[in-house]
Design a protein around this motif. Structure first.
Motif, PDB file in Angstrom:
ATOM      1  N   VAL A 121      -9.167   6.716  10.112  1.00  0.00           N
ATOM      2  CA  VAL A 121      -8.056   5.807  10.393  1.00  0.00           C
ATOM      3  C   VAL A 121      -7.892   4.869   9.203  1.00  0.00           C
ATOM      4  CG1 VAL A 121      -9.589   4.177  11.579  1.00  0.00           C
ATOM      5  CG2 VAL A 121      -7.121   4.111  12.032  1.00  0.00           C
ATOM      6  N   HIS A 122      -6.652   4.518   8.911  1.00  0.00           N
ATOM      7  CA  HIS A 122      -6.365   3.493   7.902  1.00  0.00           C
ATOM      8  C   HIS A 122      -5.347   2.537   8.490  1.00  0.00           C
ATOM      9  CE1 HIS A 122      -5.866   1.606   3.975  1.00  0.00           C
ATOM     10  NE2 HIS A 122      -4.574   1.529   4.292  1.00  0.00           N
ATOM     11  N   GLY A 123      -5.755   1.276   8.657  1.00  0.00           N
ATOM     12  CA  GLY A 123      -4.858   0.270   9.198  1.00  0.00           C
ATOM     13  C   GLY A 123      -4.107  -0.458   8.106  1.00  0.00           C
ATOM     14  N   PHE A 124      -2.812  -0.690   8.329  1.00  0.00           N
ATOM     15  CA  PHE A 124      -1.993  -1.443   7.385  1.00  0.00           C
ATOM     16  C   PHE A 124      -1.900  -2.917   7.778  1.00  0.00           C
ATOM     17  CE2 PHE A 124      -0.318   2.902   6.896  1.00  0.00           C
ATOM     18  CZ  PHE A 124      -0.462   3.042   5.525  1.00  0.00           C
ATOM     19  N   ASN A 125      -1.855  -3.163   9.086  1.00  0.00           N
ATOM     20  CA  ASN A 125      -1.785  -4.517   9.618  1.00  0.00           C
ATOM     21  C   ASN A 125      -2.258  -4.458  11.068  1.00  0.00           C
ATOM     22  OD1 ASN A 125       0.555  -3.560  11.110  1.00  0.00           O
ATOM     23  ND2 ASN A 125       1.730  -3.877   9.229  1.00  0.00           N
ATOM     24  N   ASN A 126      -1.943  -5.452  11.875  1.00  0.00           N
ATOM     25  CA  ASN A 126      -2.429  -5.445  13.253  1.00  0.00           C
ATOM     26  C   ASN A 126      -1.502  -4.713  14.216  1.00  0.00           C
ATOM     27  OD1 ASN A 126      -0.310  -7.228  13.615  1.00  0.00           O
ATOM     28  ND2 ASN A 126      -1.600  -9.005  14.014  1.00  0.00           N
TER      29      ASN A 126
ATOM     30  N   ALA B 108       1.976  -0.060  17.238  1.00  0.00           N
ATOM     31  CA  ALA B 108       1.787  -0.656  18.559  1.00  0.00           C
ATOM     32  C   ALA B 108       3.125  -1.135  19.138  1.00  0.00           C
ATOM     33  CB  ALA B 108       0.807  -1.823  18.452  1.00  0.00           C
ATOM     34  N   PRO B 109       3.322  -1.015  20.472  1.00  0.00           N
ATOM     35  CA  PRO B 109       2.270  -0.663  21.425  1.00  0.00           C
ATOM     36  C   PRO B 109       2.100   0.835  21.694  1.00  0.00           C
ATOM     37  CG  PRO B 109       4.220  -1.384  22.602  1.00  0.00           C
ATOM     38  CD  PRO B 109       4.528  -1.559  21.149  1.00  0.00           C
ATOM     39  N   ASP B 110       3.155   1.659  21.452  1.00  0.00           N
ATOM     40  CA  ASP B 110       2.997   3.071  21.818  1.00  0.00           C
ATOM     41  C   ASP B 110       3.939   4.007  21.063  1.00  0.00           C
ATOM     42  OD1 ASP B 110       5.381   2.376  22.981  1.00  0.00           O
ATOM     43  OD2 ASP B 110       4.792   2.838  25.036  1.00  0.00           O
ATOM     44  N   GLN B 111       4.231   3.695  19.813  1.00  0.00           N
ATOM     45  CA  GLN B 111       5.136   4.536  19.021  1.00  0.00           C
ATOM     46  C   GLN B 111       4.328   5.468  18.125  1.00  0.00           C
ATOM     47  OE1 GLN B 111       8.095   2.396  16.778  1.00  0.00           O
ATOM     48  NE2 GLN B 111       8.524   4.136  15.434  1.00  0.00           N
ATOM     49  N   TRP B 112       4.651   6.782  18.174  1.00  0.00           N
ATOM     50  CA  TRP B 112       3.922   7.785  17.404  1.00  0.00           C
ATOM     51  C   TRP B 112       4.869   8.558  16.500  1.00  0.00           C
ATOM     52  CZ3 TRP B 112      -1.290   8.486  17.311  1.00  0.00           C
ATOM     53  CH2 TRP B 112      -2.042   7.864  18.323  1.00  0.00           C
ATOM     54  N   GLU B 113       4.381   8.906  15.298  1.00  0.00           N
ATOM     55  CA  GLU B 113       5.074   9.821  14.395  1.00  0.00           C
ATOM     56  C   GLU B 113       4.064  10.853  13.910  1.00  0.00           C
ATOM     57  OE1 GLU B 113       7.145   7.962  11.164  1.00  0.00           O
ATOM     58  OE2 GLU B 113       7.630   6.197  12.374  1.00  0.00           O
ATOM     59  N   GLU B 114       4.409  12.129  14.035  1.00  0.00           N
ATOM     60  CA  GLU B 114       3.540  13.189  13.529  1.00  0.00           C
ATOM     61  C   GLU B 114       3.972  13.532  12.111  1.00  0.00           C
ATOM     62  OE1 GLU B 114       3.223  17.442  15.170  1.00  0.00           O
ATOM     63  OE2 GLU B 114       1.597  16.343  16.167  1.00  0.00           O
TER      64      GLU B 114
ATOM     65  N   ALA C  74     -14.966   6.193  12.602  1.00  0.00           N
ATOM     66  CA  ALA C  74     -14.228   5.773  11.405  1.00  0.00           C
ATOM     67  C   ALA C  74     -13.749   4.344  11.602  1.00  0.00           C
ATOM     68  CB  ALA C  74     -13.053   6.693  11.125  1.00  0.00           C
ATOM     69  N   ILE C  75     -13.783   3.555  10.514  1.00  0.00           N
ATOM     70  CA  ILE C  75     -13.487   2.130  10.584  1.00  0.00           C
ATOM     71  C   ILE C  75     -12.540   1.764   9.443  1.00  0.00           C
ATOM     72  CG2 ILE C  75     -14.474  -0.198  10.579  1.00  0.00           C
ATOM     73  CD1 ILE C  75     -17.217   1.192  11.183  1.00  0.00           C
ATOM     74  N   SER C  76     -11.531   0.949   9.756  1.00  0.00           N
ATOM     75  CA  SER C  76     -10.634   0.423   8.732  1.00  0.00           C
ATOM     76  C   SER C  76     -10.479  -1.072   8.939  1.00  0.00           C
ATOM     77  CB  SER C  76      -9.266   1.112   8.799  1.00  0.00           C
ATOM     78  OG  SER C  76      -8.380   0.561   7.846  1.00  0.00           O
ATOM     79  N   ILE C  77     -11.065  -1.853   8.021  1.00  0.00           N
ATOM     80  CA  ILE C  77     -10.964  -3.309   8.083  1.00  0.00           C
ATOM     81  C   ILE C  77      -9.748  -3.742   7.275  1.00  0.00           C
ATOM     82  CG2 ILE C  77     -12.100  -5.489   7.559  1.00  0.00           C
ATOM     83  CD1 ILE C  77     -14.775  -4.039   7.734  1.00  0.00           C
TER      84      ILE C  77
ATOM     85  N   ALA D 126      -1.050   1.811  11.954  1.00  0.00           N
ATOM     86  CA  ALA D 126      -2.175   2.520  11.348  1.00  0.00           C
ATOM     87  C   ALA D 126      -1.832   3.996  11.213  1.00  0.00           C
ATOM     88  CB  ALA D 126      -3.430   2.365  12.191  1.00  0.00           C
ATOM     89  N   VAL D 127      -2.449   4.646  10.225  1.00  0.00           N
ATOM     90  CA  VAL D 127      -2.384   6.097  10.072  1.00  0.00           C
ATOM     91  C   VAL D 127      -3.703   6.669  10.559  1.00  0.00           C
ATOM     92  CG1 VAL D 127      -2.314   7.997   8.412  1.00  0.00           C
ATOM     93  CG2 VAL D 127      -0.721   6.092   8.189  1.00  0.00           C
ATOM     94  N   LEU D 128      -3.633   7.678  11.425  1.00  0.00           N
ATOM     95  CA  LEU D 128      -4.820   8.314  11.968  1.00  0.00           C
ATOM     96  C   LEU D 128      -4.873   9.772  11.552  1.00  0.00           C
ATOM     97  CD1 LEU D 128      -3.769   6.470  14.915  1.00  0.00           C
ATOM     98  CD2 LEU D 128      -6.240   6.649  14.852  1.00  0.00           C
TER      99      LEU D 128
END
Length: 344
Positions: free
Chosen positions: A82-87, A108-114, A38-41, A90-92
């Motif tokens: 995956v859908h990226g909002f910025n650099n 980034a760098p390592d924060q997650w929310e379920e 999956a790719i999100s530009i 992203a939502v996975l």
């Protein structure tokens, strides 16, 4: 009498002659050997790509270098979209039966929310997309005889199933193919298209009001137990759908069609060069010309004339495609990442 305009006109015509635009491909160094699907530009610099083994990668320099990320719980999750909002954010989406289907936000760098965990043991998420930074959609295999459609209005923090009152019922075994993250795609002004298949079903679900109501349109692609639409992509009103029969790997089937009226009608394209089913699709417009791409286990094809003729770009195993203007990426097995550029 010799016309004084002949030479200047001739020179003007030479100066206006344009070289034909051709896709160019470049294999890139990848930080992983996991299947990427999956790719999100986000823009010309930032692209997110997700895959198996709880793996996803990020570039901030147009693909020159990639950062590798993994979910902290291990490699059991499959990031099928995956859908990226910025650099940084992203939502996975993960795929799998029941609670293996989830939607998570990574910063980034390592924060997650379920944000969402599938509670129904029969549930299986297939793909996600967003209209903007707040409104998004997720699609999964049918539950209770209706399409399983989730909507978010807060950037993916919360998800709720869409009201089935204004949507058609599903066929037995109908769902999506979680192969390329493109079985649902969003468009302008609340448009979205869902490509369905499996169980002998093959059709589109189309909305024009951000998922509040839906109509069905038949697809001309092959149908069967493991066949149907796999991927749909649009640029404006022009769309491409790919698919085929996943059990037929070495022959041609009805596996690609085009629409020029926002999905109201579809026509089969001429036969692509690559055999077997296509998993991913992408479509883009450059200098007024439409380019469409289709990829699968047998290779990567493109057309610049709405499916009248096809050319093969590569014969390796690709699962996903995405194009944005004059550039894009294809990904697949063994962590491969291919950059695609449209150049005169």
């Amino acid at each position: 009498m010799k016309s004084p305009f002949i030479v200047p006109l001739f020179l003007t015509m030479i100066g206006c002659t344009q070289k034909p635009i051709q896709p160019q491909i470049e294999p890139l160094d990848s930080p992983t050997s996991s299947l990427l699907q999956a790719i999100s530009i986000v823009n010309e610099n930032t692209t997110w790509i997700s895959g198996h083994d709880a793996t996803f990668v990020l570039t901030k320099d147009g693909g020159e270098s990639w950062e590798l990320f993994n979910h902290p719980t291990g490699d059991s999750l499959q990031f099928r979209d995956v859908h990226g909002f910025n650099n940084e954010k992203a939502v996975l989406m993960t795929a799998g039966s029941g609670p293996l289907s989830r939607i998570l936000t990574f910063t980034a760098p390592d924060q997650w929310e379920e944000n969402f965990v599938m509670q129904d043991s029969l549930g299986f998420l297939d793909c996600i997309d967003f209209w903007d930074d707040q409104r998004g959609i997720a699609y999964g295999d049918a539950i209770d005889n209706y399409p399983y459609i989730l909507l978010t209005y807060d950037g993916g923090k919360s998800w709720n199933r869409a009201d089935s009152t204004n949507m058609p019922k599903t066929g037995k075994g109908e769902g999506g193919f979680a192969a390329s993250g493109t079985c649902v795609t969003t468009g302008e002004n609340g448009k979205a298209w869902i490509a369905t298949g499996a169980g002998g079903n093959c059709r589109f679900l189309i909305t024009g009001d951000y998922g509040q109501s839906w109509k069905e349109i038949n697809s001309p692609l092959i149908s069967g137990d493991a066949a149907g639409n796999t991927s749909v992509s649009f640029v404006g009103d022009i769309g491409v759908v790919t698919g085929g029969d996943l059990m037929i790997a070495d022959d041609y089937t009805e596996n690609c069609a085009f629409s020029e009226d926002s999905g109201a009608t579809w026509n089969l394209s001429n036969q692509p060069q690559t055999r077997g089913a296509f998993y991913g699709s992408a479509i883009t417009k450059m200098d007024g010309q439409i380019f469409a791409f289709a990829c699968g286990p047998k290779g990567l094809d493109y057309t610049s004339d709405i499916g009248q003729t096809w050319n093969t770009l590569d014969t390796l195993n690709y699962w996903a495609l995405s194009m944005k203007g004059s550039f894009g990426f294809a990904t697949g097995t063994e962590g491969k990442i291919l950059r695609i550029s449209l150049q005169p």
